[in-house]
Enzyme design. Structure first.
Site, PDB file in Angstrom:
ATOM      1  N   ALA A  63       0.843  -1.198   0.000  1.00 38.13           N
ATOM      2  CA  ALA A  63       0.000   0.000   0.000  1.00 38.13           C
ATOM      3  C   ALA A  63       0.873   1.242   0.000  1.00 38.13           C
ATOM      4  CB  ALA A  63      -0.908  -0.006   1.229  1.00 38.13           C
ATOM      5  N   GLY A 104       0.918  -5.403   0.855  1.00 39.14           N
ATOM      6  CA  GLY A 104      -0.154  -5.639  -0.114  1.00 39.14           C
ATOM      7  C   GLY A 104       0.360  -6.222  -1.426  1.00 39.14           C
ATOM      8  N   GLU A 107       0.515  -9.825  -0.760  1.00 36.11           N
ATOM      9  CA  GLU A 107      -0.877 -10.291  -0.657  1.00 36.11           C
ATOM     10  C   GLU A 107      -1.515 -10.408  -2.044  1.00 36.11           C
ATOM     11  OE1 GLU A 107      -1.886  -7.188   2.142  1.00 36.11           O
ATOM     12  OE2 GLU A 107      -2.193  -8.668   3.731  1.00 36.11           O
ATOM     13  N   GLU A 127       4.350  -4.796   7.337  1.00 37.61           N
ATOM     14  CA  GLU A 127       3.412  -3.816   7.882  1.00 37.61           C
ATOM     15  C   GLU A 127       3.716  -3.467   9.344  1.00 37.61           C
ATOM     16  OE1 GLU A 127       2.621  -6.460   6.044  1.00 37.61           O
ATOM     17  OE2 GLU A 127       0.918  -6.046   4.721  1.00 37.61           O
TER      18      GLU A 127
HETATM   19  N1  CO8 Z   1       4.443   3.416  -0.426  1.00 38.16           N
HETATM   20  C1  CO8 Z   1       4.837   4.598  -0.961  1.00 38.16           C
HETATM   21  N2  CO8 Z   1       6.057   4.830  -1.454  1.00 38.16           N
HETATM   22  C2  CO8 Z   1       6.954   3.809  -1.406  1.00 38.16           C
HETATM   23  C3  CO8 Z   1       6.622   2.547  -0.866  1.00 38.16           C
HETATM   24  C4  CO8 Z   1       5.287   2.369  -0.365  1.00 38.16           C
HETATM   25  N3  CO8 Z   1       4.859   1.203   0.123  1.00 38.16           N
HETATM   26  N4  CO8 Z   1       7.714   1.756  -0.933  1.00 38.16           N
HETATM   27  C5  CO8 Z   1       8.682   2.489  -1.516  1.00 38.16           C
HETATM   28  N5  CO8 Z   1       8.233   3.735  -1.788  1.00 38.16           N
HETATM   29  C6  CO8 Z   1       8.952   4.843  -2.409  1.00 38.16           C
HETATM   30  C7  CO8 Z   1       9.967   5.430  -1.449  1.00 38.16           C
HETATM   31  O1  CO8 Z   1       9.361   6.337  -0.553  1.00 38.16           O
HETATM   32  C8  CO8 Z   1      10.911   6.127  -2.409  1.00 38.16           C
HETATM   33  O2  CO8 Z   1      10.321   7.319  -2.855  1.00 38.16           O
HETATM   34  P1  CO8 Z   1      11.173   8.708  -2.876  1.00 38.16           P
HETATM   35  O3  CO8 Z   1      12.219   8.457  -3.942  1.00 38.16           O
HETATM   36  O4  CO8 Z   1      10.175   9.721  -3.219  1.00 38.16           O
HETATM   37  O5  CO8 Z   1      11.789   8.838  -1.518  1.00 38.16           O
HETATM   38  C9  CO8 Z   1      10.928   5.155  -3.606  1.00 38.16           C
HETATM   39  O6  CO8 Z   1       9.746   4.379  -3.491  1.00 38.16           O
HETATM   40  C10 CO8 Z   1      12.116   4.224  -3.574  1.00 38.16           C
HETATM   41  O7  CO8 Z   1      12.124   3.562  -2.320  1.00 38.16           O
HETATM   42  P2  CO8 Z   1      13.398   3.568  -1.354  1.00 38.16           P
HETATM   43  O8  CO8 Z   1      14.240   4.787  -1.556  1.00 38.16           O
HETATM   44  O9  CO8 Z   1      12.927   3.300   0.033  1.00 38.16           O
HETATM   45  O10 CO8 Z   1      14.204   2.331  -1.955  1.00 38.16           O
HETATM   46  P3  CO8 Z   1      15.079   1.267  -1.154  1.00 38.16           P
HETATM   47  O11 CO8 Z   1      15.755   0.424  -2.187  1.00 38.16           O
HETATM   48  O12 CO8 Z   1      15.961   1.920  -0.141  1.00 38.16           O
HETATM   49  O13 CO8 Z   1      14.027   0.361  -0.334  1.00 38.16           O
HETATM   50  C11 CO8 Z   1      12.009  -0.908  -0.038  1.00 38.16           C
HETATM   51  C12 CO8 Z   1      13.032  -0.346  -1.039  1.00 38.16           C
HETATM   52  C13 CO8 Z   1      12.643  -1.992   0.789  1.00 38.16           C
HETATM   53  C14 CO8 Z   1      10.861  -1.492  -0.879  1.00 38.16           C
HETATM   54  C15 CO8 Z   1      11.513   0.229   0.879  1.00 38.16           C
HETATM   55  O14 CO8 Z   1      11.096   1.318   0.075  1.00 38.16           O
HETATM   56  C16 CO8 Z   1      10.387  -0.147   1.781  1.00 38.16           C
HETATM   57  O15 CO8 Z   1      10.611  -0.756   2.803  1.00 38.16           O
HETATM   58  N6  CO8 Z   1       9.143   0.220   1.412  1.00 38.16           N
HETATM   59  C17 CO8 Z   1       7.989   0.032   2.262  1.00 38.16           C
HETATM   60  C18 CO8 Z   1       7.484  -1.380   2.212  1.00 38.16           C
HETATM   61  C19 CO8 Z   1       6.329  -1.571   3.165  1.00 38.16           C
HETATM   62  O16 CO8 Z   1       6.398  -1.272   4.344  1.00 38.16           O
HETATM   63  N7  CO8 Z   1       5.222  -2.084   2.624  1.00 38.16           N
HETATM   64  C20 CO8 Z   1       4.020  -2.319   3.392  1.00 38.16           C
HETATM   65  C21 CO8 Z   1       3.062  -1.184   3.203  1.00 38.16           C
HETATM   66  S1  CO8 Z   1       1.603  -1.390   4.177  1.00 38.16           S
HETATM   67  C22 CO8 Z   1       0.661  -2.459   3.263  1.00 38.16           C
HETATM   68  O17 CO8 Z   1       1.022  -2.907   2.210  1.00 38.16           O
HETATM   69  C23 CO8 Z   1      -0.651  -2.783   3.857  1.00 38.16           C
HETATM   70  C24 CO8 Z   1      -1.488  -3.514   2.848  1.00 38.16           C
HETATM   71  C25 CO8 Z   1      -2.906  -3.265   3.121  1.00 38.16           C
HETATM   72  C26 CO8 Z   1      -3.791  -3.756   2.037  1.00 38.16           C
HETATM   73  C27 CO8 Z   1      -3.395  -3.278   0.665  1.00 38.16           C
HETATM   74  C28 CO8 Z   1      -4.347  -3.693  -0.378  1.00 38.16           C
HETATM   75  C29 CO8 Z   1      -3.713  -4.123  -1.654  1.00 38.16           C
END
Ligand code: CO8
Length: 253
Positions: A63, A104, A107, A127
């Site tokens: 998400a 997500g 999922e 999450e």
């Molecule tokens: N949401 C929004 N932006 C994101 C997300 C995300 N989930 N993941 C990455 N990005 C963005 C980063 O903010 C960054 O943007 P910016 O350049 O503007 O700063 C860009 O993508 C690149 O990411 P990183 O710089 O962080 O890249 P890294 O290589 O350092 O790390 C990761 C990559 C490991 C993927 C890291 O970005 C990360 O941990 N992301 C979050 C993952 C996460 O926590 N996911 C769970 C989200 S909650 C969820 O999914 C609940 C689901 C509920 C139901 C959904 C229905 C389908």
């Protein structure tokens, strides 16, 4: 467009197209994914779908965290859940996982029937790292798909696993080099398209619906579906083609 939807013969390819945000799932993705899924479901010429992510880094990082706010959270998540319905459409879905499949994103992949991964793929339910919890099936599907202790470790630590580990525990059925991912997904899709489509769809439905049934109930479901498939044109075409030593021409009828 947040989602690219391409039709190649009998195959639909649905690509989450927000590579700059690791293909995070926002409302636009949810809406466009839903539209693509409905078109795929209702188009008789489309038999198999592939879901993947744009770029080389992420299938989907889950998400869109940047859209999280206490006041809009419920609505955002509810709308973002729309894509996660591949296991209620009885045509087959292949997840071609080209990088991170997190939250997500994992999922979504778990709603697909077949999961294949590129060598750089990583999987997790992170999450809890951000004070949240899975909400689109992670706590329910993951322990059904992989050993419970491993699922618990992923769900309760938020730690990720890599593609080889995902293959070892059966979360994905193949790991291939990134440049071979889509060709491999298409090869699997083409193989499925050569099979009897009604048999394929009824098998999928029996597999999913039967999963939570007692064995006797599941066997009855399979018997009912088997009886139905034997009334179809494709059933007779498959047998005729075998006897006549030619490829079958299935019509999904
Ligand atoms: N949401 C929004 N932006 C994101 C997300 C995300 N989930 N993941 C990455 N990005 C963005 C980063 O903010 C960054 O943007 P910016 O350049 O503007 O700063 C860009 O993508 C690149 O990411 P990183 O710089 O962080 O890249 P890294 O290589 O350092 O790390 C990761 C990559 C490991 C993927 C890291 O970005 C990360 O941990 N992301 C979050 C993952 C996460 O926590 N996911 C769970 C989200 S909650 C969820 O999914 C609940 C689901 C509920 C139901 C959904 C229905 C389908």
């Amino acid at each position: 467009m947040a989602v690219d939807y391409v039709k190649e013969g009998r195959i639909a390819i649905i690509t989450i197209n927000r590579p700059e945000a690791m293909n995070a799932l926002n409302a636009d993705v949810g809406r466009e994914m839903q539209e693509a899924m409905i078109d795929f479901r209702d188009n008789n010429d489309l038999w198999v779908a592939i879901i993947t992510g744009a770029g080389e880094r992420a299938f989907s990082a889950g998400a869109d965290i940047k859209g999280f706010q206490p006041s809009t959270g419920t609505e955002e998540i509810r709308r973002a859940e729309a894509p996660v319905r591949a296991d209620t459409i009885w045509k087959p879905f292949i997840a071609a996982i080209n990088g991170y499949a997190l939250g997500g994103g994992l999922e979504l992949a778990m709603t697909c029937d077949i999961r294949i991964a590129s060598e750089n793929a990583q999987f997790g339910q992170p999450e809890i790292n951000i004070g949240f919890m899975p909400g689109a099936g992670g706590t329910q599907r993951l322990p059904r798909f992989i050993p419970r202790a491993l699922a618990a470790e992923m769900l309760l630590t938020g730690n990720r696993i890599n593609a080889q580990e995902a293959y070892r525990i059966g979360l994905v059925s193949r790991v291939v080099p990134l440049d071979q991912l889509i060709p491999t997904a298409k090869e699997i899709a083409n193989t499925i398209c050569e099979r009897g489509p009604i048999g394929v769809r009824e098998s999928k439905e029996a597999m999913i619906r039967g999963y939570d049934m007692a064995l006797e109930e599941g066997l009855l479901l399979e018997r009912q579906k088997n009886n139905y498939v034997r009334t179809t044109e494709d059933f007779m075409e498959g047998a005729r083609a075998f006897v006549e030593k030619r490829p079958p021409q299935y019509k999904a009828k």
